[in-house]
Structures are given as C-alpha cells and as structure tokens.
Design a protein around this motif. Structure first.
Motif, PDB file in Angstrom:
ATOM      1  N   LYS A 156       0.820  -1.200   0.000  1.00  0.00           N
ATOM      2  CA  LYS A 156       0.000   0.000   0.000  1.00  0.00           C
ATOM      3  C   LYS A 156       0.861   1.261   0.000  1.00  0.00           C
ATOM      4  O   LYS A 156       0.564   2.240  -0.709  1.00  0.00           O
ATOM      5  CB  LYS A 156      -0.918  -0.008   1.224  1.00  0.00           C
ATOM      6  CG  LYS A 156      -1.838   1.201   1.305  1.00  0.00           C
ATOM      7  CD  LYS A 156      -2.711   1.140   2.539  1.00  0.00           C
ATOM      8  CE  LYS A 156      -3.603   2.374   2.640  1.00  0.00           C
ATOM      9  NZ  LYS A 156      -4.457   2.337   3.855  1.00  0.00           N
ATOM     10  N   GLU A 157       1.956   1.244   0.761  1.00  0.00           N
ATOM     11  CA  GLU A 157       2.835   2.414   0.831  1.00  0.00           C
ATOM     12  C   GLU A 157       3.454   2.724  -0.521  1.00  0.00           C
ATOM     13  O   GLU A 157       3.569   3.892  -0.925  1.00  0.00           O
ATOM     14  CB  GLU A 157       3.936   2.163   1.860  1.00  0.00           C
ATOM     15  CG  GLU A 157       4.889   3.331   2.026  1.00  0.00           C
ATOM     16  CD  GLU A 157       5.974   3.048   3.037  1.00  0.00           C
ATOM     17  OE1 GLU A 157       6.836   3.920   3.231  1.00  0.00           O
ATOM     18  OE2 GLU A 157       5.961   1.943   3.635  1.00  0.00           O
ATOM     19  N   CYS A 158       3.839   1.676  -1.261  1.00  0.00           N
ATOM     20  CA  CYS A 158       4.423   1.866  -2.586  1.00  0.00           C
ATOM     21  C   CYS A 158       3.416   2.495  -3.543  1.00  0.00           C
ATOM     22  O   CYS A 158       3.734   3.417  -4.295  1.00  0.00           O
ATOM     23  CB  CYS A 158       4.922   0.533  -3.132  1.00  0.00           C
ATOM     24  SG  CYS A 158       5.684   0.641  -4.760  1.00  0.00           S
ATOM     25  N   LEU A 159       2.166   2.017  -3.516  1.00  0.00           N
ATOM     26  CA  LEU A 159       1.131   2.571  -4.381  1.00  0.00           C
ATOM     27  C   LEU A 159       0.866   4.039  -4.057  1.00  0.00           C
ATOM     28  O   LEU A 159       0.631   4.853  -4.957  1.00  0.00           O
ATOM     29  CB  LEU A 159      -0.155   1.754  -4.233  1.00  0.00           C
ATOM     30  CG  LEU A 159      -0.100   0.317  -4.758  1.00  0.00           C
ATOM     31  CD1 LEU A 159      -1.395  -0.419  -4.432  1.00  0.00           C
ATOM     32  CD2 LEU A 159       0.144   0.302  -6.265  1.00  0.00           C
ATOM     33  N   GLU A 160       0.908   4.386  -2.782  1.00  0.00           N
ATOM     34  CA  GLU A 160       0.690   5.783  -2.380  1.00  0.00           C
ATOM     35  C   GLU A 160       1.830   6.673  -2.888  1.00  0.00           C
ATOM     36  O   GLU A 160       1.593   7.806  -3.327  1.00  0.00           O
ATOM     37  CB  GLU A 160       0.588   5.869  -0.864  1.00  0.00           C
ATOM     38  CG  GLU A 160      -0.682   5.236  -0.298  1.00  0.00           C
ATOM     39  CD  GLU A 160      -0.703   5.255   1.220  1.00  0.00           C
ATOM     40  OE1 GLU A 160       0.342   5.606   1.815  1.00  0.00           O
ATOM     41  OE2 GLU A 160      -1.756   4.918   1.808  1.00  0.00           O
ATOM     42  N   LEU A 161       3.061   6.162  -2.840  1.00  0.00           N
ATOM     43  CA  LEU A 161       4.192   6.934  -3.344  1.00  0.00           C
ATOM     44  C   LEU A 161       4.094   7.146  -4.853  1.00  0.00           C
ATOM     45  O   LEU A 161       4.404   8.229  -5.364  1.00  0.00           O
ATOM     46  CB  LEU A 161       5.504   6.219  -3.004  1.00  0.00           C
ATOM     47  CG  LEU A 161       5.912   6.220  -1.523  1.00  0.00           C
ATOM     48  CD1 LEU A 161       7.135   5.328  -1.320  1.00  0.00           C
ATOM     49  CD2 LEU A 161       6.213   7.645  -1.060  1.00  0.00           C
TER      50      LEU A 161
END
Length: 234
Positions: free
Chosen positions: A196-201
C-alpha cells in the motif's frame, strides 16, 4: 607517431601543440542525417528480428549497428534514445521540435571544423571518428590497453595492417555471434509485488508531475525562437 606522442615530455614551455596531428586530435561531427541513418538501421533490424524469430534483442541490435557504423554501442543507444524522444515530441508536442535549429548547429559546427583544418593545413576526415575504446574506459575482450609491438623491417607493414583489420573484424563478428543476448521483455508484462505504501508513493509522484507540468506550461506566444538573431543556414 603514437610512440612519440606517448613519450612526449609532460612539462614544456608551450601551452598547446603546434598542430592537430602533433596533439593526436581529430575533429568530427555526427550530423542529423547520420544519426537518422543509424536510427533507421536500428528499427529495420528490430523489425526483421520480430518478423523472423518472433522475439527481439535490443542488446544484439545495438552491437550489430555499432559494428556497421564503426561506433560504440553506447553511442548507438544514446542516438536511438534521443531520436525516439524526438519522434514522441513530433506526435505530442511538435512545437518543441526545432529542425531548423538542428540544421543551423550542423552547418556551423561543420564550418568550424573546416576552418580549423584549413588553418592548420591538414586533411579534414569529413566523417565521424569514434573515440578509441580504451579512451572511453571500455574494455573489449582481452584488450590490454596501451602498448606496442616491435615489427622487423623485413615484414610488409601494409599487408600486416590489412590482416590485422580483417582479424579484428572476424573477432568482433565472432563475439557478436557467440554472445548470449537477453531478449526484450515488455516491462508491463513483468509481475511485481507492491504494498500500500508503494502505491501511495507512485500516486503522489504522478500528482506532483502533473502539477509541475501545469506550472511550467507555456502558450504558443511564450515560446522563444531558438535560432540566434539573424541566424540562417547557408
């Protein structure tokens, strides 16, 4: 000679060489037409690979085109990348493609090279000369860098030079044929796991890029003329 140049004093009273030859300097320029020829050869080979074998190898084509035009694979890659970006601009942002500017730069650069060779009274090669491999910090095969070989006067130097060129060509072809090349794979087909963190970045980067495009966007009236005042190609 190359031996005299390598053995030249490192400290001297002159600030420059007396001639281009003494400094082992070659001035050359890869113009737009030559770059286009290289790009056309690249695209032709890629299409032939796809048609004949059903796969392509960017690495293989780069080596073959470099061998054909006697330039390094790094330069082939740079030319292909630059012209690919130019073609995308022609489709999406044609106002950012300046063909007249390219012609102007080619003409002025070639004019400067001609004037320098004329001033020194030396022969203009009138073709692009690639830097030596060792100078580019590329090591090919068993290349050992700088060195020399003593040749007896009884030998036919011209014939030995011819044989050396043919041998180097055969070795280069053998290296091209014997190398295991990586096949091209579409990045979109490569599966990867993201959290999820990667997609947000990724989303934040896209939004920042769009914002930057809006801030730097200029209308047609704001585009400058890239040619110098009064500049023209004669």
């Amino acid at each position: 000679s190359a031996e005299d140049f390598a053995a030249r004093p490192r400290v001297c009273f002159e600030e420059q060489f007396d001639s281009l030859h003494d400094g082992m300097i070659v001035l050359s320029w890869l113009n737009v037409k030559q770059q286009r020829d290289i790009f056309d050869a690249y695209t032709k080979l890629m299409l032939e690979q796809e048609k004949q074998f059903g796969v392509t190898s960017h690495e293989y084509v780069m080596r073959v085109v470099g061998q054909q035009f006697n330039i390094s694979t790094m330069r082939v890659a740079a030319i292909v990348d630059a012209i690919h970006d130019e073609e995308q601009n022609r489709k999406n942002n044609p106002e950012l493609v300046f063909d007249k500017l390219a012609e102007y730069v080619d003409a002025k650069t070639q004019e400067h090279i001609n004037n320098v060779y004329k001033a020194y009274g030396e022969v203009n090669p009138n073709e692009f000369i690639e830097d030596p491999v060792e100078r580019l910090d590329i090591r090919v095969g068993n290349a050992q860098g700088m060195g020399h070989v003593a040749v007896d006067d009884l030998y036919d130097i011209d014939e030995l030079t011819k044989q050396s060129i043919l041998r180097e060509k055969d070795e280069a072809q053998l290296e091209i044929d014997g190398h295991i090349y990586q096949e091209d794979v579409d990045d979109n087909l490569i599966e990867s796991k993201v959290n999820k963190e990667c997609l947000e970045l990724i989303q934040a980067q896209k939004e920042a890029f769009e914002k930057m495009k809006e801030e730097w966007n200029r209308g047609d009236s704001e585009l400058e003329n890239p040619l110098p005042h009064g500049g023209k190609v004669e």
